[in-house]
Design an enzyme around this catalytic site. Structure first.
Site, PDB file in Angstrom:
ATOM      1  N   LYS A 141       0.820  -1.216   0.000  1.00 41.63           N
ATOM      2  CA  LYS A 141       0.000   0.000   0.000  1.00 41.63           C
ATOM      3  C   LYS A 141       0.856   1.268   0.000  1.00 41.63           C
ATOM      4  O   LYS A 141       1.992   1.280   0.467  1.00 41.63           O
ATOM      5  CB  LYS A 141      -0.933   0.015   1.220  1.00 41.63           C
ATOM      6  N   ARG A 176      -3.992 -10.302   3.650  1.00 44.51           N
ATOM      7  CA  ARG A 176      -4.094 -10.407   2.190  1.00 44.51           C
ATOM      8  C   ARG A 176      -2.787  -9.857   1.638  1.00 44.51           C
ATOM      9  O   ARG A 176      -2.424  -8.718   1.921  1.00 44.51           O
ATOM     10  CB  ARG A 176      -5.290  -9.604   1.682  1.00 44.51           C
TER      11      ARG A 176
END
Length: 195
Positions: A141, A176
């Site tokens: 991210k 994840r």
């Protein structure tokens, strides 16, 4: 004793065609949707994952925003308290509608600033306290790049592992990740350190 580490695949999408090919709940070809603000449901084998993927606008509006624009709408009083309340309400709604199992995902990186994302990891116990399995998906991210200075997403493995191990240490049961073998190895080492 330590829990056994397992790895599995996941398809995360809002696309009805993809959802229809990976499993649905309710027979509508779209998966089970809560219909509430900020909700997106991912169905696999009759398990509902509720995700808070935006800030304060409805899904049809959120879908029209680019990622950078969505981040500009990240305004909360207390991001963890507000998202926890949202996830609790949606989980209760899903269970009342007959969904057999719920997994909650605070939506790291979606409609949240870097500080919001860090606050979620620091206070993940408040999401865990909801009583549902917690999924954290911080893999590669942007906020990891912002705190490490690594601009290329595919070069953020070390930062991703640090964030995911901190999340697991605070009670996340599922992560994840893009780099599955590296995560399995890191989690195996972390797990042995817990003995």
């Amino acid at each position: 004793g330590a829990a056994q580490i397992t790895a599995s695949g996941n398809i995360n999408t809002l696309g009805g065609e993809v959802q229809g090919s990976t499993g649905t709940f309710g027979g509508n070809g779209q998966g089970w949707q809560t219909g509430a603000v900020n909700a997106n449901a991912n169905i696999s084998e009759n398990v509902l994952t509720l995700t808070n993927n935006a800030s304060e606008f409805a899904p049809q509006v959120w879908n029209s925003f680019a990622s950078a624009t969505m981040q500009q709408h990240a305004h909360y009083g207390d991001v963890v308290v507000e998202v926890a309340a949202f996830l609790r309400a949606q989980a209760e709604l899903a269970l009342a509608e007959g969904v057999p199992e719920v997994i909650v995902d605070p939506g790291i990186g979606f409609g949240k600033t870097t500080e919001h994302n860090l606050e979620f990891i620091r206070r993940l116990d408040e999401i865990v306290a909801l009583g549902y399995p917690v999924l954290v998906g911080a893999s590669r991210k942007r906020f990891i790049g912002e705190i490490t200075g690594v601009t290329a997403a595919d070069q953020r493995l070390a930062g991703t592992l640090a964030v995911h191990l901190a999340a697991v240490d605070r009670g996340a049961l599922i992560v994840r990740a893009h780099d599955v073998p590296e995560h399995v190895q890191a989690l195996a080492a972390w797990e042995r350190l817990q003995d």
